[in-house]
Design an enzyme around this catalytic site. Structure first.
Site, PDB file in Angstrom:
ATOM      1  N   CYS A   9     -48.428  75.407 120.911  1.00 12.50           N
ATOM      2  CA  CYS A   9     -47.188  74.931 120.267  1.00 12.50           C
ATOM      3  C   CYS A   9     -46.934  73.507 120.748  1.00 12.50           C
ATOM      4  CB  CYS A   9     -46.018  75.864 120.615  1.00 12.50           C
ATOM      5  SG  CYS A   9     -45.293  75.558 122.236  1.00 12.50           S
ATOM      6  N   CYS A  20     -47.351  84.125 126.299  1.00  9.15           N
ATOM      7  CA  CYS A  20     -46.360  83.057 126.153  1.00  9.15           C
ATOM      8  C   CYS A  20     -45.396  83.359 125.002  1.00  9.15           C
ATOM      9  CB  CYS A  20     -47.031  81.706 125.913  1.00  9.15           C
ATOM     10  SG  CYS A  20     -45.780  80.415 125.741  1.00  9.15           S
ATOM     11  N   ARG A  58     -41.387  70.264 139.885  1.00  9.57           N
ATOM     12  CA  ARG A  58     -42.425  71.293 139.807  1.00  9.57           C
ATOM     13  C   ARG A  58     -43.559  71.033 140.810  1.00  9.57           C
ATOM     14  NH1 ARG A  58     -42.184  74.125 134.993  1.00  9.57           N
ATOM     15  NH2 ARG A  58     -40.043  74.189 134.235  1.00  9.57           N
ATOM     16  N   LYS A 117     -41.520  66.418 136.866  1.00 14.87           N
ATOM     17  CA  LYS A 117     -42.916  66.537 137.314  1.00 14.87           C
ATOM     18  C   LYS A 117     -43.392  65.293 138.064  1.00 14.87           C
ATOM     19  CE  LYS A 117     -44.017  69.922 133.823  1.00 14.87           C
ATOM     20  NZ  LYS A 117     -44.816  70.318 132.667  1.00 14.87           N
ATOM     21  N   LYS A 150     -36.686  70.215 133.646  1.00 12.48           N
ATOM     22  CA  LYS A 150     -37.830  70.197 134.556  1.00 12.48           C
ATOM     23  C   LYS A 150     -38.214  68.761 134.925  1.00 12.48           C
ATOM     24  CE  LYS A 150     -40.669  72.383 131.739  1.00 12.48           C
ATOM     25  NZ  LYS A 150     -41.816  72.813 130.913  1.00 12.48           N
ATOM     26  N   CYS A 178     -53.978  75.746 126.717  1.00 18.20           N
ATOM     27  CA  CYS A 178     -52.863  76.392 127.412  1.00 18.20           C
ATOM     28  C   CYS A 178     -53.023  77.905 127.289  1.00 18.20           C
ATOM     29  CB  CYS A 178     -51.544  75.936 126.792  1.00 18.20           C
ATOM     30  SG  CYS A 178     -51.279  76.637 125.158  1.00 18.20           S
ATOM     31  N   ARG A 237     -45.584  82.086 139.137  1.00 17.94           N
ATOM     32  CA  ARG A 237     -46.353  80.853 139.379  1.00 17.94           C
ATOM     33  C   ARG A 237     -46.153  80.442 140.829  1.00 17.94           C
ATOM     34  NH1 ARG A 237     -44.330  76.649 135.294  1.00 17.94           N
ATOM     35  NH2 ARG A 237     -45.642  77.718 133.787  1.00 17.94           N
ATOM     36  N   CYS A 293     -48.409  72.190 126.596  1.00 16.30           N
ATOM     37  CA  CYS A 293     -48.845  72.563 127.944  1.00 16.30           C
ATOM     38  C   CYS A 293     -50.325  72.259 128.160  1.00 16.30           C
ATOM     39  CB  CYS A 293     -48.583  74.042 128.202  1.00 16.30           C
ATOM     40  SG  CYS A 293     -46.855  74.485 128.054  1.00 16.30           S
TER      41      CYS A 293
HETATM   42 FE1  SRM Z   1     -45.836  74.572 130.095  1.00 14.48          FE
HETATM   43  C1  SRM Z   1     -43.129  76.218 128.957  1.00 14.48           C
HETATM   44  C2  SRM Z   1     -47.476  77.451 130.562  1.00 14.48           C
HETATM   45  C3  SRM Z   1     -48.147  72.928 131.925  1.00 14.48           C
HETATM   46  C4  SRM Z   1     -44.699  71.612 128.836  1.00 14.48           C
HETATM   47  N1  SRM Z   1     -45.344  76.514 129.839  1.00 14.48           N
HETATM   48  C5  SRM Z   1     -44.158  76.984 129.384  1.00 14.48           C
HETATM   49  C6  SRM Z   1     -44.105  78.521 129.500  1.00 14.48           C
HETATM   50  C7  SRM Z   1     -43.513  78.854 130.837  1.00 14.48           C
HETATM   51  C8  SRM Z   1     -43.394  79.243 128.348  1.00 14.48           C
HETATM   52  C9  SRM Z   1     -41.929  79.553 128.536  1.00 14.48           C
HETATM   53  O1  SRM Z   1     -41.116  78.650 128.803  1.00 14.48           O
HETATM   54  O2  SRM Z   1     -41.576  80.731 128.411  1.00 14.48           O
HETATM   55  C10 SRM Z   1     -45.639  78.827 129.453  1.00 14.48           C
HETATM   56  C11 SRM Z   1     -46.058  80.124 130.104  1.00 14.48           C
HETATM   57  C12 SRM Z   1     -47.280  80.708 129.415  1.00 14.48           C
HETATM   58  C13 SRM Z   1     -47.894  81.826 130.176  1.00 14.48           C
HETATM   59  O3  SRM Z   1     -47.906  82.957 129.654  1.00 14.48           O
HETATM   60  O4  SRM Z   1     -48.393  81.613 131.274  1.00 14.48           O
HETATM   61  C14 SRM Z   1     -46.202  77.539 129.996  1.00 14.48           C
HETATM   62  N2  SRM Z   1     -47.415  75.108 131.159  1.00 14.48           N
HETATM   63  C15 SRM Z   1     -48.004  76.337 131.159  1.00 14.48           C
HETATM   64  C16 SRM Z   1     -49.330  76.324 131.888  1.00 14.48           C
HETATM   65  C17 SRM Z   1     -49.659  77.629 132.599  1.00 14.48           C
HETATM   66  C18 SRM Z   1     -50.431  75.927 130.882  1.00 14.48           C
HETATM   67  C19 SRM Z   1     -51.842  76.063 131.378  1.00 14.48           C
HETATM   68  O5  SRM Z   1     -52.596  76.648 130.604  1.00 14.48           O
HETATM   69  O6  SRM Z   1     -52.204  75.606 132.458  1.00 14.48           O
HETATM   70  C20 SRM Z   1     -49.102  75.107 132.802  1.00 14.48           C
HETATM   71  C21 SRM Z   1     -48.418  75.482 134.092  1.00 14.48           C
HETATM   72  C22 SRM Z   1     -48.301  74.298 134.976  1.00 14.48           C
HETATM   73  C23 SRM Z   1     -47.757  74.618 136.344  1.00 14.48           C
HETATM   74  O7  SRM Z   1     -48.503  75.176 137.151  1.00 14.48           O
HETATM   75  O8  SRM Z   1     -46.611  74.262 136.616  1.00 14.48           O
HETATM   76  C24 SRM Z   1     -48.135  74.298 131.939  1.00 14.48           C
HETATM   77  N3  SRM Z   1     -46.300  72.606 130.385  1.00 14.48           N
HETATM   78  C25 SRM Z   1     -47.383  72.154 131.075  1.00 14.48           C
HETATM   79  C26 SRM Z   1     -47.618  70.785 130.764  1.00 14.48           C
HETATM   80  C27 SRM Z   1     -48.780  69.940 131.297  1.00 14.48           C
HETATM   81  C28 SRM Z   1     -48.465  69.301 132.599  1.00 14.48           C
HETATM   82  O9  SRM Z   1     -47.421  69.570 133.218  1.00 14.48           O
HETATM   83  O10 SRM Z   1     -49.283  68.494 133.029  1.00 14.48           O
HETATM   84  C29 SRM Z   1     -46.633  70.399 129.855  1.00 14.48           C
HETATM   85  C30 SRM Z   1     -46.542  69.024 129.133  1.00 14.48           C
HETATM   86  C31 SRM Z   1     -46.097  67.947 130.024  1.00 14.48           C
HETATM   87  C32 SRM Z   1     -44.613  67.811 129.972  1.00 14.48           C
HETATM   88  O11 SRM Z   1     -43.933  68.496 130.735  1.00 14.48           O
HETATM   89  O12 SRM Z   1     -44.138  67.046 129.128  1.00 14.48           O
HETATM   90  C33 SRM Z   1     -45.806  71.557 129.645  1.00 14.48           C
HETATM   91  N4  SRM Z   1     -44.170  74.006 129.112  1.00 14.48           N
HETATM   92  C34 SRM Z   1     -43.916  72.746 128.639  1.00 14.48           C
HETATM   93  C35 SRM Z   1     -42.671  72.784 127.904  1.00 14.48           C
HETATM   94  C36 SRM Z   1     -41.981  71.569 127.223  1.00 14.48           C
HETATM   95  C37 SRM Z   1     -41.080  70.911 128.167  1.00 14.48           C
HETATM   96  C38 SRM Z   1     -40.322  69.775 127.571  1.00 14.48           C
HETATM   97  O13 SRM Z   1     -40.328  68.711 128.166  1.00 14.48           O
HETATM   98  O14 SRM Z   1     -39.735  69.930 126.492  1.00 14.48           O
HETATM   99  C39 SRM Z   1     -42.224  74.122 127.928  1.00 14.48           C
HETATM  100  C40 SRM Z   1     -40.964  74.686 127.271  1.00 14.48           C
HETATM  101  C41 SRM Z   1     -39.706  74.357 128.034  1.00 14.48           C
HETATM  102  O15 SRM Z   1     -39.729  73.950 129.180  1.00 14.48           O
HETATM  103  O16 SRM Z   1     -38.653  74.550 127.430  1.00 14.48           O
HETATM  104  C42 SRM Z   1     -43.190  74.858 128.680  1.00 14.48           C
HETATM  105 FE1  SF4 Z   2     -46.889  78.486 125.468  1.00 18.06          FE
HETATM  106 FE2  SF4 Z   2     -46.642  76.408 123.872  1.00 18.06          FE
HETATM  107 FE3  SF4 Z   2     -47.024  76.062 126.473  1.00 18.06          FE
HETATM  108 FE4  SF4 Z   2     -49.004  76.933 125.023  1.00 18.06          FE
HETATM  109  S1  SF4 Z   2     -48.020  74.958 124.742  1.00 18.06           S
HETATM  110  S2  SF4 Z   2     -48.349  77.804 126.994  1.00 18.06           S
HETATM  111  S3  SF4 Z   2     -47.979  78.171 123.524  1.00 18.06           S
HETATM  112  S4  SF4 Z   2     -45.250  76.958 125.567  1.00 18.06           S
END
Ligand code: SRM
Ligand code: SF4
Length: 569
Positions: free
Chosen positions: A478, A439, A152, A216, A214, A433, A82, A482
C-alpha cells in the site's frame, strides 16, 4: 516570519490520537484490565492504540477473516511484536531464545527481519504477551519505542569491514535510541510486573502527549547508504578523520508515505541543514525531536510528520530554531558521497581479521519451508557462533566477528543447510514489505508475491543478456511504502488485490524518488511493461548505465526534482 509557531494550528480540533495519549496516564490506559479479559483475544478501545507504544500491534489473519465472519467468530486476533535493536546488532547466542519463543508461542512459527534492522514476531496470543516481554528482558532487550508516536528503532550502517568507525557509529545509534526512549514506567509495570512507583511520571523530551507522529533516525557511515537515510526524519552522516568520527552532517525531514489520490501527501527526501562536531550529537538529537514535538501538526495525522512541519514552517526557520534552542550554529555541510545501498554478500574479513558472512534472507522471513531450512540453519549457527548477528536495513543478516576457529564449522552449516545457493543480483537487491496476511492496511500482496515475480523478471533479464545486472526492485502492499518502493529503480505500490502502480526512475544510491509510469495495472501487465523497458535498456544504455538513470534520460518518466510538485504532476 513571526515566531508564532505554537499557535499555528490553534483552534483546530486535535486528532483522537491526541486525546488517547493525553488520557492514557503515560501510556497505561486500561491495558492491565484487558489482559485479564478472557472474552476477547484483543484489546479494546484506546488500548488498541496504546499497546503500540509498548511495541505491539493488534492484527488478525486476513486470510481467515471472511471464513471467521461467516462463522460469526471474532477475527483471529493476535499481536505482532517488534523488538528494539538499535543498529541491528544482537549477540548470536540470544537468538536461541528468540527462535525458541517463535516456535513455542507464535501462530506462524517464523521470525521476520524488518528493514529497520530489527525483528518481529507475528501471531502472539494475548495470553502469551507477558512471556515475550519476560523473554526479551532475560536477554537484555525490549520493545519500547518501536511503534506509534515516538522515535523508532535507530538505524546504523551495517559495515563489518571498517569496524572501528562502525563501532563508533553504532555506539551513537544506541545512545540516541536511549536518549529518546519514553521514560514512563508503564512498560515495566504492565509487562514485567514491576511494582507501581508512586512518583509522578515525567517525559522530559517526548512530553505527556508524545510526538505528533512516528519519528525515524539514522546514523550513517558513507559511502554506504544501506540505511536509506533519505527516508528518515533525522539523520547523522558521520564525518571521519584519522579513523575517528569527528562530527556529523545533519539531514532532516525524509519520509515516503502518501495516500492514493491525496495530493496533500507526498514523499520527501531528507534535507541538509549543516554540520556539527561530535560533542553536540545528543543535544542536537534532543532539540530536533523537541521542535517536532512542539511544532508538529496534531490536528491532522496525514500532515504531522517532520517533512510537513518543515513545509509548514520553512526549513530556514526550523534550522534557526534548532540553533536557538541548542545555543550553537551549524557549520556548512562537509563533503560526503554515497556509492551504494546494497549489502555485500558472502565472506569478508574485517580489519580485526575476524570473518563476517552476509546471508541473503528473502524478504527477511526467517522460516523453514519445503525447499529451504533457513530458520534451522540460522539456529545452528547461533549455537556455534560466539560473535554477533547484525540485521541489515535490507532485511538480510550478517554473521559477524567469526573467529578463525569457528569459520570452518559455520561454513559447513551454510553448506549443509544451503544458506547461500545461487541468487541473482536482481533478487539480492529486492525487498518487499510484510503485507498480507498480517498487515491490516495491505491493499495488495507484497512479501508473498515477490519471489515468483522476480523469477519471471530474472527470465526477462536472462533473455536480454542482463542476468548479472542489478536493478533495485521493491514492492509495498500500500502507499505507506514500508518496502521503501519510492526509493527504488522499479517500485510497485499496491492499489487493490492483484493491482499496483508502477514507479520507475529511482537511483542506486537512494537519492532520487521514482515517478509513476503506469497506474493500477496487474502483475501480468507490469511484466509486459518491464519487458519492453528492459529490452530497450539492454540495447540503448550508455556503458554501464543503471536502469533508473536510463529511463529518465530516455524520457520514459520525468525526473522528480521537488516531490511536492513533481510527484503528482
Ligand atoms: Fe511500516 C505501518 C510494517 C518500515 C511506513 N508498517 C506499518 C504496520 C505496522 C501496519 C499498521 O500500522 O497496522 C505494518 C505491519 C505489518 C506486519 O504485519 O508486520 C508495517 N513497516 C513495516 C515493516 C515490518 C516492513 C518490512 O517489511 O520490513 C517495517 C518495520 C520497520 C521497523 O522495524 O520499525 C516498516 N514503514 C516502514 C518504512 C521504511 C523505513 O522506515 O525505512 C516506512 C516508510 C518510511 C516512512 O516512514 O515514511 C513505513 N508503516 C509506514 C506507515 C506510513 C507512515 C506515514 O508517515 O504516513 C504506516 C502507517 C501509519 O503509520 O499510519 C506503517
Ligand atoms: Fe502494510 Fe502497507 Fe506497510 Fe506493506 S506498505 S506493511 S501493506 S502498511
Amino acid at each position: 516570519m513571526k515566531n508564532n509557531h505554537k499557535n499555528k494550528f490553534h483552534g483546530k480540533k486535535l486528532t483522537d490520537a491526541e486525546r488517547i495519549k493525553e488520557n492514557s496516564n503515560y501510556l497505561r490506559g486500561t491495558i492491565v484490565d484487558d489482559l485479564k479479559n478472557e472474552i476477547t483475544n484483543g484489546f479494546i478501545g484506546d488500548n488498541f492504540s496504546l499497546i503500540r507504544f509498548h511495541g505491539m500491534y493488534q492484527q488478525d489473519d486476513r486470510d481467515l477473516r471472511l471464513e471467521r465472519h461467516e462463522q460469526k467468530l471474532e477475527p483471529r486476533h493476535a499481536m505482532m511484536l517488534r523488538c528494539r535493536l538499535p543498529g541491528g546488532v544482537i549477540e548470536a547466542k540470544k537468538w536461541l531464545k528468540i527462535d525458541n519463543f517463535a516456535n513455542k508461542y507464535t501462530l506462524y512459527k517464523t521470525i521476520r527481519l524488518t528493514n529497520r534492522q530489527t525483528f518481529q514476531f507475528h501471531g502472539i496470543l494475548k495470553k502469551n504477551l507477558k512471556n515475550v516481554h519476560k523473554m526479551l528482558r532475560d536477554i537484555g532487550l525490549d520493545s519500547l519505542g518501536t511503534a506509534n508516536d515516538v522515535n523508532r528503532n535507530v538505524l546504523c550502517t551495517s559495515n563489518p569491514l571498517e569496524s572501528v568507525i562502525h563501532q563508533q557509529a553504532y555506539e551513537w545509534s544506541k545512545k540516541i535510541s536511549n536518549l529518546l526512549l519514553p521514560r514512563t514506567k508503564a512498560y515495566a509495570e504492565i509487562w514485567l510486573d514491576q511494582k507501581k512507583i508512586f512518583t509522578t511520571d515525567h517525559e522530559p523530551i517526548l512530553g505527556k502527549t508524545y510526538l505528533p507522529r512516528k519519528f525515524k533516525t539514522t546514523v550513517v557511515v558513507p559511502p554506504y547508504n544501506d540505511v536509506d537515510l533519505y527516508a528518515n526524519d533525522m539523520n547523522f552522516i558521520a564525518i571521519v578523520e584519522n579513523e575517528r568520527i569527528i562530527g556529523f552532517n545533519i539531514l532532516i525531514g525524509g519520509g515516503l508515505s502518501f495516500i492514493h489520490g491525496n495530493k496533500n501527501t507526498w514523499p520527501f527526501l531528507a534535507q541538509e541543514i549543516g554540520y556539527i562536531p561530535e560533542k553536540h550529537t545528543l543535544l542536537i538529537a534532543e532539540v530536533i525531536v523537541k521542535i517536532q514535538r512542539d511544532w508538529g501538526n496534531r490536528t491532522d495525522r496525514n500532515n504531522a510528520k517532520t517533512r510537513y512541519t518543515i513545509n509548514n514552517f520553512g526549513l530556514d526557520l526550523f534550522k534557526k530554531e534548532i540553533e536557538k534552542r541548542a545555543g550553537i550554529s551549524f557549520e556548512p555541510i562537509r563533503y560526503y558521497n554515497f556509492i551504494s545501498r546494497g549489502d555485500r554478500f558472502g565472506w569478508m574479513q574485517d580489519i580485526n581479521h575476524n570473518w563476517n558472512l552476509t546471508l541473503f534472507v528473502q524478504n527477511g522471513r526467517i522460516s523453514d519451508n519445503n525447499d529451504k531450512l533457513f530458520k534451522s540453519g540460522l539456529l545452528k549457527i547461533a549455537s556455534i557462533h560466539e560473535g554477533n548477528f547484525r540485521i541489515t536495513s535490507n532485511q538480510n543478516i550478517i554473521i559477524s566477528e567469526i573467529s578463525k576457529k569457528n569459520k570452518k564449522r559455520i561454513e559447513e552449516v551454510v553448506k549443509s543447510y544451503q544458506l547461500t545457493h545461487q541468487i541473482s543480483n536482481l533478487r539480492k537487491n529486492s525487498m518487499a514489505c510484510v503485507s498480507f496476511p498480517t498487515c491490516p492496511l495491505a491493499m495488495a500482496e507484497a512479501e508473498r508475491m515477490l519471489s515468483f515475480f522476480i523469477t519471471q523478471l530474472e527470465n526477462i533479464m536472462l533473455k536480454y543478456g542482463l542476468e548479472k545486472e542489478i536493478i533495485i526492485l521493491r514492492v509495498s502492499g500500500c502507499p505507506n511504502n514500508c518496502g521503501r518502493s519510492l526509493l527504488a529503480e522499479i517500485g510497485l505500490i499496491g492499489k487493490s488485490i492483484g493491482r499496483y502502480n508502477l514507479y520507475i526512475g529511482g537511483n542506486r544510491t537512494g537519492t532520487r524518488i521514482p515517478k509513476i509510469y503506469k497506474e493500477n495495472i496487474t502483475e501480468k501487465e507490469i511484466l509486459i511493461h518491464l519487458k519492453y523497458l528492459i529490452k530497450i535498456w539492454s540495447k540503448e544504455r550508455n556503458k554501464k548505465e543503471d536502469f533508473g538513470d536510463f529511463v529518465i534520460r530516455k524520457n520514459f518518466v520525468k525526473e522528480i526534482v521537488n516531490p511536492i510538485y513533481d510527484f503528482w504532476g
